[in-house]
Design a protein around this motif. Structure first.
Motif, PDB file in Angstrom:
ATOM      1  N   ILE A 216       0.487  -1.024  -0.117  1.00 53.95           N
ATOM      2  CA  ILE A 216      -0.232   0.492   0.349  1.00 53.95           C
ATOM      3  C   ILE A 216       0.881   1.089  -0.464  1.00 53.95           C
ATOM      4  O   ILE A 216       0.160   2.614  -0.721  1.00 53.95           O
ATOM      5  CB  ILE A 216      -1.029   0.379   1.049  1.00 53.95           C
ATOM      6  N   ILE A 217       1.958   1.281   0.844  1.00 53.97           N
ATOM      7  CA  ILE A 217       2.510   2.277   0.776  1.00 53.97           C
ATOM      8  C   ILE A 217       4.001   2.349  -0.633  1.00 53.97           C
ATOM      9  O   ILE A 217       3.639   3.764  -0.884  1.00 53.97           O
ATOM     10  CB  ILE A 217       4.187   1.899   1.658  1.00 53.97           C
ATOM     11  N   LYS A 218       4.077   1.777  -1.033  1.00 52.34           N
ATOM     12  CA  LYS A 218       4.735   2.204  -1.956  1.00 52.34           C
ATOM     13  C   LYS A 218       3.819   1.563  -3.184  1.00 52.34           C
ATOM     14  O   LYS A 218       3.354   2.991  -4.260  1.00 52.34           O
ATOM     15  CB  LYS A 218       5.014   0.445  -3.096  1.00 52.34           C
ATOM     16  N   ASP A 219       2.523   1.175  -3.638  1.00 53.48           N
ATOM     17  CA  ASP A 219       1.155   1.777  -4.182  1.00 53.48           C
ATOM     18  C   ASP A 219       0.548   3.924  -4.292  1.00 53.48           C
ATOM     19  O   ASP A 219       1.134   4.624  -4.940  1.00 53.48           O
ATOM     20  CB  ASP A 219       0.744   1.434  -4.636  1.00 53.48           C
ATOM     21  N   THR A 220       0.588   4.084  -2.831  1.00 51.12           N
ATOM     22  CA  THR A 220       0.048   5.053  -2.667  1.00 51.12           C
ATOM     23  C   THR A 220       1.999   6.335  -2.504  1.00 51.12           C
ATOM     24  O   THR A 220       1.244   7.495  -3.555  1.00 51.12           O
ATOM     25  CB  THR A 220       0.313   5.523  -1.352  1.00 51.12           C
ATOM     26  N   TYR A 221       2.666   6.030  -2.839  1.00 49.44           N
ATOM     27  CA  TYR A 221       3.959   6.867  -2.481  1.00 49.44           C
ATOM     28  C   TYR A 221       4.056   6.744  -4.138  1.00 49.44           C
ATOM     29  O   TYR A 221       4.741   8.186  -3.906  1.00 49.44           O
ATOM     30  CB  TYR A 221       4.779   5.478  -2.403  1.00 49.44           C
ATOM     31  N   THR A 222       4.097   5.761  -5.025  1.00 48.23           N
ATOM     32  CA  THR A 222       4.635   6.444  -6.541  1.00 48.23           C
ATOM     33  C   THR A 222       3.613   6.869  -7.055  1.00 48.23           C
ATOM     34  O   THR A 222       3.648   8.141  -7.537  1.00 48.23           O
ATOM     35  CB  THR A 222       4.632   4.091  -7.075  1.00 48.23           C
ATOM     36  N   LYS A 223       2.002   6.902  -6.889  1.00 51.14           N
ATOM     37  CA  LYS A 223       1.300   7.968  -7.536  1.00 51.14           C
ATOM     38  C   LYS A 223       1.320   9.288  -6.639  1.00 51.14           C
ATOM     39  O   LYS A 223       1.279  10.001  -7.548  1.00 51.14           O
ATOM     40  CB  LYS A 223       0.009   7.204  -7.130  1.00 51.14           C
ATOM     41  N   ALA A 224       1.319   9.523  -5.538  1.00 49.67           N
ATOM     42  CA  ALA A 224       1.714  11.069  -5.114  1.00 49.67           C
ATOM     43  C   ALA A 224       2.695  11.575  -5.703  1.00 49.67           C
ATOM     44  O   ALA A 224       3.417  12.883  -5.812  1.00 49.67           O
ATOM     45  CB  ALA A 224       1.886  10.660  -3.228  1.00 49.67           C
ATOM     46  N   LYS A 225       3.611  11.013  -5.435  1.00 49.10           N
ATOM     47  CA  LYS A 225       5.520  11.378  -6.241  1.00 49.10           C
ATOM     48  C   LYS A 225       5.094  11.898  -7.148  1.00 49.10           C
ATOM     49  O   LYS A 225       5.418  12.745  -7.781  1.00 49.10           O
ATOM     50  CB  LYS A 225       6.704   9.866  -5.939  1.00 49.10           C
ATOM     51  N   LYS A 226       4.198  10.847  -8.524  1.00 51.75           N
ATOM     52  CA  LYS A 226       4.444  11.280  -9.469  1.00 51.75           C
ATOM     53  C   LYS A 226       2.932  12.480  -9.988  1.00 51.75           C
ATOM     54  O   LYS A 226       3.870  12.872 -10.733  1.00 51.75           O
ATOM     55  CB  LYS A 226       3.318  10.018 -10.552  1.00 51.75           C
ATOM     56  N   SER A 227       2.317  12.574  -9.105  1.00 55.37           N
ATOM     57  CA  SER A 227       1.734  13.854  -9.466  1.00 55.37           C
ATOM     58  C   SER A 227       1.566  14.832  -8.384  1.00 55.37           C
ATOM     59  O   SER A 227       1.024  15.742  -7.990  1.00 55.37           O
ATOM     60  CB  SER A 227      -0.084  13.046  -8.747  1.00 55.37           C
ATOM     61  N   ILE A 234       3.181  13.791   2.902  1.00 57.71           N
ATOM     62  CA  ILE A 234       2.812  13.904   4.362  1.00 57.71           C
ATOM     63  C   ILE A 234       2.363  13.243   4.687  1.00 57.71           C
ATOM     64  O   ILE A 234       2.624  12.580   6.175  1.00 57.71           O
ATOM     65  CB  ILE A 234       2.536  15.673   4.847  1.00 57.71           C
ATOM     66  N   LYS A 235       0.588  12.849   4.677  1.00 56.02           N
ATOM     67  CA  LYS A 235      -0.366  12.246   5.323  1.00 56.02           C
ATOM     68  C   LYS A 235       0.438  10.391   5.333  1.00 56.02           C
ATOM     69  O   LYS A 235       0.421   9.819   6.721  1.00 56.02           O
ATOM     70  CB  LYS A 235      -0.945  11.783   4.768  1.00 56.02           C
ATOM     71  N   LEU A 236       1.110   9.405   4.371  1.00 50.04           N
ATOM     72  CA  LEU A 236       1.594   8.778   3.970  1.00 50.04           C
ATOM     73  C   LEU A 236       2.546   8.790   5.210  1.00 50.04           C
ATOM     74  O   LEU A 236       2.869   7.736   6.595  1.00 50.04           O
ATOM     75  CB  LEU A 236       2.317   8.400   2.975  1.00 50.04           C
ATOM     76  N   ARG A 237       3.486   9.845   5.489  1.00 47.43           N
ATOM     77  CA  ARG A 237       4.984  10.394   6.490  1.00 47.43           C
ATOM     78  C   ARG A 237       4.691   9.150   7.625  1.00 47.43           C
ATOM     79  O   ARG A 237       4.771   8.588   8.754  1.00 47.43           O
ATOM     80  CB  ARG A 237       5.683  10.717   5.891  1.00 47.43           C
ATOM     81  N   THR A 238       3.422  10.501   7.863  1.00 44.99           N
ATOM     82  CA  THR A 238       2.855  10.481   9.494  1.00 44.99           C
ATOM     83  C   THR A 238       2.890   9.091   9.802  1.00 44.99           C
ATOM     84  O   THR A 238       2.832   8.135  10.643  1.00 44.99           O
ATOM     85  CB  THR A 238       1.928  11.346   8.910  1.00 44.99           C
ATOM     86  N   LYS A 239       1.663   8.519   9.126  1.00 47.01           N
ATOM     87  CA  LYS A 239       1.187   7.371   9.019  1.00 47.01           C
ATOM     88  C   LYS A 239       2.562   6.228   9.235  1.00 47.01           C
ATOM     89  O   LYS A 239       2.463   5.335  10.555  1.00 47.01           O
ATOM     90  CB  LYS A 239       0.334   6.512   7.817  1.00 47.01           C
ATOM     91  N   ILE A 240       3.570   6.527   8.334  1.00 47.31           N
ATOM     92  CA  ILE A 240       4.743   5.168   8.687  1.00 47.31           C
ATOM     93  C   ILE A 240       5.209   5.509  10.284  1.00 47.31           C
ATOM     94  O   ILE A 240       5.117   4.300  10.921  1.00 47.31           O
ATOM     95  CB  ILE A 240       6.035   5.166   7.578  1.00 47.31           C
ATOM     96  N   ILE A 252      14.609  14.969   6.926  1.00 42.97           N
ATOM     97  CA  ILE A 252      14.450  14.085   6.253  1.00 42.97           C
ATOM     98  C   ILE A 252      13.543  14.534   5.094  1.00 42.97           C
ATOM     99  O   ILE A 252      12.756  14.609   5.755  1.00 42.97           O
ATOM    100  CB  ILE A 252      15.235  12.613   6.157  1.00 42.97           C
ATOM    101  N   ALA A 253      13.554  14.857   4.072  1.00 41.73           N
ATOM    102  CA  ALA A 253      12.392  15.250   2.838  1.00 41.73           C
ATOM    103  C   ALA A 253      11.309  13.876   3.221  1.00 41.73           C
ATOM    104  O   ALA A 253      12.103  12.973   2.545  1.00 41.73           O
ATOM    105  CB  ALA A 253      13.377  15.765   1.610  1.00 41.73           C
ATOM    106  N   ASP A 254       9.404  14.047   3.247  1.00 44.41           N
ATOM    107  CA  ASP A 254       9.646  12.758   3.089  1.00 44.41           C
ATOM    108  C   ASP A 254       9.913  12.448   1.575  1.00 44.41           C
ATOM    109  O   ASP A 254       9.296  10.414   2.362  1.00 44.41           O
ATOM    110  CB  ASP A 254       8.343  13.215   2.974  1.00 44.41           C
ATOM    111  N   VAL A 255       9.809  12.328   0.554  1.00 41.19           N
ATOM    112  CA  VAL A 255      10.292  11.264  -0.394  1.00 41.19           C
ATOM    113  C   VAL A 255      10.756  10.295  -0.442  1.00 41.19           C
ATOM    114  O   VAL A 255      11.082   9.312  -0.347  1.00 41.19           O
ATOM    115  CB  VAL A 255      10.215  12.035  -1.926  1.00 41.19           C
ATOM    116  N   ASN A 256      11.941  10.991   0.373  1.00 35.44           N
ATOM    117  CA  ASN A 256      14.062  10.397   0.249  1.00 35.44           C
ATOM    118  C   ASN A 256      13.130   9.804   1.515  1.00 35.44           C
ATOM    119  O   ASN A 256      14.053   8.495   1.625  1.00 35.44           O
ATOM    120  CB  ASN A 256      15.101  11.755   1.415  1.00 35.44           C
ATOM    121  N   PHE A 257      12.490   9.986   3.072  1.00 36.37           N
ATOM    122  CA  PHE A 257      12.059   9.364   3.713  1.00 36.37           C
ATOM    123  C   PHE A 257      11.335   7.836   3.595  1.00 36.37           C
ATOM    124  O   PHE A 257      11.890   7.017   3.243  1.00 36.37           O
ATOM    125  CB  PHE A 257      11.456   9.903   5.034  1.00 36.37           C
ATOM    126  N   ILE A 258      10.504   7.769   2.807  1.00 37.29           N
ATOM    127  CA  ILE A 258       9.250   6.735   2.343  1.00 37.29           C
ATOM    128  C   ILE A 258      10.308   5.365   1.507  1.00 37.29           C
ATOM    129  O   ILE A 258      10.235   4.806   2.003  1.00 37.29           O
ATOM    130  CB  ILE A 258       8.103   7.324   1.438  1.00 37.29           C
TER     131      ILE A 258
END
Length: 272
Positions: A216-227, A234-240, A252-258
């Motif tokens: 789920i993280i991978k799928d959400t991260y990929t779509k959010a990063k692309k768009s 931010i919400k994904l990082r908080t949940k992780i 660390i930046a959200d993208v780099n962290f995830i």
């Protein structure tokens, strides 16, 4: 249509369509057009007699100079597949690529084994024949060149046609297979992230994530990063951070962290 089924470390079964003999033949044709163009330009632009006179009058020194100029062709498939992630220019055009039969990216050693096994296709002997063509008359040279080329390539072609996974000797030796890239999206799911052999993880707490969490993280991260959906990141990082308890990476930046979390999860869950 032949397929390869990969059972990932996340227990997901992925089916790849294996590249057929026609696709590989066309990729081979494209690559060899490039090689022939290189040969043609080399012969037209470089006076080997002049180069030989500069280096030495010795026969073998002149041959050594010629070999240096022809090395890019000899190693073409090796450095192309390493630099282009399992593809040569011909494979890119035909949208096929080399992968490990377990679904992972081949190592440099795998690519080297594939390349070295091309000696069965007589590439080495063709190179030697060209370098020493001055010892033969024109007719004999072209007869031998044609025979060596045809016989060598037929060996590889028939292995691709008649083996279960369309593998030539190099593929079998290196444990690789060539797949069609219309399955490229599926390929990205075979592993969460590509990691190097010497990769060092940062967050051991990622083992608190389940396989489903990671997907789920991978799928959400990929779509959010692309768009460029930064709010979702931010919400994904908080949940992780909430699930794993990781709290020491605020700078660390959200993208780099995830991205690091996904790589670490892959590191800890992959087969050793």
């Amino acid at each position: 249509m032949k397929t390869l089924q990969v059972n990932t470390t996340q227990n997901v079964k992925i089916n790849f369509e294996i590249a057929n003999a026609g696709q590989r033949l066309l990729a081979f044709v494209v690559d060899n057009i490039i090689k022939l163009a290189y040969f043609y330009l080399l012969v037209k632009l470089i006076d080997f007699r002049f180069v030989g006179e500069i280096v030495d009058q010795d026969y073998w020194s002149k041959r050594a100079v010629r070999i240096l100029f022809f090395l890019p062709v000899t190693f073409y498939s090796l450095y192309s597949e390493i630099l282009l992630d399992g593809q040569t220019i011909g494979k890119k055009v035909l949208r096929i690529k080399v992968i490990n039969i377990d679904g992972f990216k081949p190592s440099i050693l795998d690519y080297t084994i594939r390349w070295f096994s091309r000696i069965v296709d007589f590439n080495f002997f063709i190179l030697m024949l060209i370098l020493f063509r001055s010892q033969m008359n024109g007719k004999d040279f072209y007869i031998w060149l044609g025979l060596i080329f045809l016989i060598g390539k037929l060996v590889g072609f028939f292995m691709i046609v008649f083996t279960d996974r369309n593998q030539r000797l190099g593929d079998i030796s290196a444990n690789t297979v060539v797949v069609a890239l219309k399955d490229e999206a599926s390929f990205s799911k075979t592993i969460l992230e590509n990691i190097k052999e010497n990769y060092k993880p940062t967050y051991p707490n990622v083992i608190k994530l389940s396989d489903n969490d990671a997907r789920i993280i991978k799928d959400t991260y990929t779509k959010a990063k692309k768009s460029k959906d930064y709010n979702t990141l931010i919400k994904l990082r908080t949940k992780i951070e909430e699930v794993t308890g990781i709290s020491k990476a605020k700078e660390i930046a959200d993208v780099n962290f995830i991205d690091t979390v996904l790589k670490d999860f892959n590191y800890y869950t992959q087969d050793k």
